[in-house]
Design a protein around this motif. Sequence first.
Motif, PDB file in Angstrom:
ATOM      1  N   SER A 461       0.823  -1.200   0.112  1.00  0.00           N
ATOM      2  CA  SER A 461      -0.109   0.039  -0.047  1.00  0.00           C
ATOM      3  C   SER A 461       0.997   1.171   0.044  1.00  0.00           C
ATOM      4  O   SER A 461       2.047   1.067   0.671  1.00  0.00           O
ATOM      5  CB  SER A 461      -1.014  -0.104   1.441  1.00  0.00           C
ATOM      6  N   LEU A 462       0.514   2.308  -0.632  1.00  0.00           N
ATOM      7  CA  LEU A 462       1.000   3.487  -0.819  1.00  0.00           C
ATOM      8  C   LEU A 462       1.007   4.216   0.734  1.00  0.00           C
ATOM      9  O   LEU A 462      -0.130   4.653   1.162  1.00  0.00           O
ATOM     10  CB  LEU A 462       0.804   4.416  -1.917  1.00  0.00           C
ATOM     11  N   TRP A 478       4.385   6.062  -8.678  1.00  0.00           N
ATOM     12  CA  TRP A 478       3.843   4.696  -8.215  1.00  0.00           C
ATOM     13  C   TRP A 478       2.258   4.766  -8.209  1.00  0.00           C
ATOM     14  O   TRP A 478       1.631   3.917  -7.830  1.00  0.00           O
ATOM     15  CB  TRP A 478       4.388   4.383  -6.978  1.00  0.00           C
ATOM     16  N   ARG A 479       1.751   6.081  -7.835  1.00  0.00           N
ATOM     17  CA  ARG A 479       0.163   5.917  -7.696  1.00  0.00           C
ATOM     18  C   ARG A 479      -0.348   5.810  -8.818  1.00  0.00           C
ATOM     19  O   ARG A 479      -1.565   5.294  -8.887  1.00  0.00           O
ATOM     20  CB  ARG A 479       0.010   7.475  -7.336  1.00  0.00           C
ATOM     21  N   GLU A 482      -0.965   2.350  -8.712  1.00  0.00           N
ATOM     22  CA  GLU A 482      -1.373   1.955  -7.238  1.00  0.00           C
ATOM     23  C   GLU A 482      -2.291   0.666  -7.482  1.00  0.00           C
ATOM     24  O   GLU A 482      -2.147  -0.307  -6.425  1.00  0.00           O
ATOM     25  CB  GLU A 482      -2.326   2.876  -6.604  1.00  0.00           C
ATOM     26  N   THR A 483      -3.236   0.440  -8.320  1.00  0.00           N
ATOM     27  CA  THR A 483      -4.172  -0.908  -8.368  1.00  0.00           C
ATOM     28  C   THR A 483      -3.322  -2.062  -8.581  1.00  0.00           C
ATOM     29  O   THR A 483      -3.509  -3.082  -7.738  1.00  0.00           O
ATOM     30  CB  THR A 483      -5.399  -0.649  -9.376  1.00  0.00           C
ATOM     31  N   ASN A 486      -1.709  -2.762  -5.250  1.00  0.00           N
ATOM     32  CA  ASN A 486      -2.611  -3.205  -4.110  1.00  0.00           C
ATOM     33  C   ASN A 486      -3.139  -4.618  -4.475  1.00  0.00           C
ATOM     34  O   ASN A 486      -3.307  -5.497  -3.601  1.00  0.00           O
ATOM     35  CB  ASN A 486      -3.712  -2.328  -4.021  1.00  0.00           C
ATOM     36  N   LEU A 510       6.114   3.365   1.063  1.00  0.00           N
ATOM     37  CA  LEU A 510       5.190   2.326   0.762  1.00  0.00           C
ATOM     38  C   LEU A 510       5.060   1.373   2.216  1.00  0.00           C
ATOM     39  O   LEU A 510       6.144   1.276   2.879  1.00  0.00           O
ATOM     40  CB  LEU A 510       5.856   1.077  -0.452  1.00  0.00           C
TER      41      LEU A 510
END
Length: 766
Positions: A461-462, A478-479, A482-483, A486, A510
């Motif tokens: 997770s960020l 990295w966002r 993100e999917t 995760n 992270l």
Amino acid sequence: MPMDTNLILMTFAFIVIFYMGSLIYSLGLRLGLLAATARILWLLPIFTLFFPKRTVQDLQQKIILEPVRVFIDDSESMKNHPKNKNKGSSFYAYSNAISKKISAICLEMSCEPNITYLSQLDPRTNLGYSPISLSLTEWLQDAGNSPWIIMTDGGEMDAERPLATLRESAKNSSINNGLIIAFDYDVPLNNITVAKVDLSPFAFENTNITAEVSLQREGSLKPLRIQLQAKLANELLATEDQTAFAEGEKSLKVKMTLPPLPRGQHLLEIDLLPTPDETFLADNTAHESIEVLPNTIGVLHLLGSPSWDGRFLRRYLKSEPKYDLISFYILRDPFDSNLVNERELSLIPFPVDRLFKQELSSFKVLIIQNFALHQFLQVEYQQNLVNFVKNGGSLFYLGGPRAFTERDLVQSPLKEIFPFTIGDQKAPPAPSQVLSDETNFFMEPGIGKITYNADVNFKISLAERSQGSQLVDALEEWRRIETPLNKTSGFKGVNLFSEPIPASHSTLLLNAVTPQNQKLPLAVASYPGKGRALWLFTDSLWRLSFNQELKAPRSNYDQFLNAAMRWLLRQEMAKPILVKNFHLAANKDGEYLWSLLLSGPAVRYLKSEKSIDIKVCDLVLSPKDFSVQTVSTTQWSLSGKIVSTLKPGNICTVEITINEKSIGLEQISYQAPIAKLVKDSANIPQVQKLRNLAEMTHAELISYKDASDVKLSSWLGRFKNDVVWHKKSSPEQNEILDPYWFFTSPLVLICFLGLFAEVWVRRLLR
């Protein structure tokens, strides 16, 4: 209240009890209560002094007149226009007449004109020049949201080109509070202007450079073929002559492809060759600075032992042609006790002495993956590694069972740049205690406070950006994935911390989230000294390439590493900080005014000008030698003046070094020619420049012939009921404390009754 309310109440209660008790004791219950009540009533006026009555009174609001700022060009071209020989009918006299109209209208509308002349802002106006660009930039920034009016014929608006600063500040603004009154607005002329050159501030060796040149023309709109040239130090680089204005076309964008340039900083010159009927040539040239970077980047990769994570990382580095990779695997360590001659082992010797003494400075990034420093590097080499980072190098430190050992973190110079503060450690075991059991050395809970647990399952997770955190653009990149981060499962194995304390130069990026929803630090970025470091506490990242639920999982892994490497190499997609619109212009003999725009997300992390070191034209400036003005949260405008022997037309370089804890070390440079001013006698009305100014500032542009009383009244009337016009001061209230309120209230009668009651009781007793 000066005294505590509870203390006052307790004192009063004590007096009441004392009176009642003493009087009841001496007079009996009935008469004692009566006498005590009467005497207590005497004390009420004194008691109420400690509790004044509060009265709130509304103050009368005041009307604050908002000034209307007026800029008048009083240069020679306005005072002595060829078509207005009579001084009384000059453009300058006409502009003064318009300002009187504005004053008369403001008298009716309760506004106040504030008039500024160009000669007041720049003394060169009295020498036959009209350097409007720089003066207008500063004047408009001071005007803010107040209504403003500019009256000019355009003057010298092409040599300095600082108005682009206004374009940057007005991009997100929709305020339409300006009026530009242009003189000679309808004068026909044929002219083409190099309005803008879009060029990336960076390029790479052996790679072509693309530039987009924006042209604008006035006058004749017939079909016209143009020719553009790109030069470097008067050497022709490229020519574009296949482009033409179509009939009726006023603007044109031309793409030029320039050949590869050598490494270093270069100032490109873009020239528009004159057309047969062109009126003015001073605006046919533009200069842009570009920095050419090396096409290959030296990367040293040290892997503690063969692993899937090491294999995937090495494959990524080998797939990028720009990385000049040198990689070493450790297949055996000093604890091996093979009774075999070293020459019979098919291993390449690890040239540690050469790498960490001679060649370390030739690398840009040092990747240490699942590697125990103390086993293979002497303390001297470890110190060289730390100095490499602190002096501007980049370190990518990845975890695993051999990484982050107690000796590396406590007894090694690495502790100087480690992103967490490690508490007091127990003494390490003697070498004889660990030679027999290597696993025990890395996993012993009593040794250090970081251990590796291969059985920890987690998801990624960020981390949220906290207040005071550093600028790390890798997190923003990295966002975008993100999917995938995760949703990817199967991550296993992490270096565990017990109560980690983040260092002042580190930022959590992270988290590893366990099935029990426990968050463990997984990736941390830091700015140790002048360098950058990225710390990853797992050797399981390669599993990101095997998420069958996502399309192209391998690309997610590559995107992750791309963002990490770009940040380490200071090659972010959006540069942290850039220099824009650097320009110089002569103020007088030997003295030059300069200004520039610092732009980029890193600007919001700058605390003051003291963190900025500037060198302009080889002159080192201190913070007192320049001023800083905030244009927006991500832009600062810097300006000042220098004394130099350079002449107009010479090339000047500005070098900026920023060393801020939140962004690390940033070094940027930019080149620009010292502007050549043109006398008013050689100038023409710059109508197109005024159109550009109106577009940048969202202002209305009209001809001086249309500046009638009706037009000015209509324009000023738009602001009459607006909050930025004449505004009332915020409602104010005055609080009045009246400690003697008791004596003006009906309660004072009770005190007098108490006095009579006291007298009656005394007489009754007698």
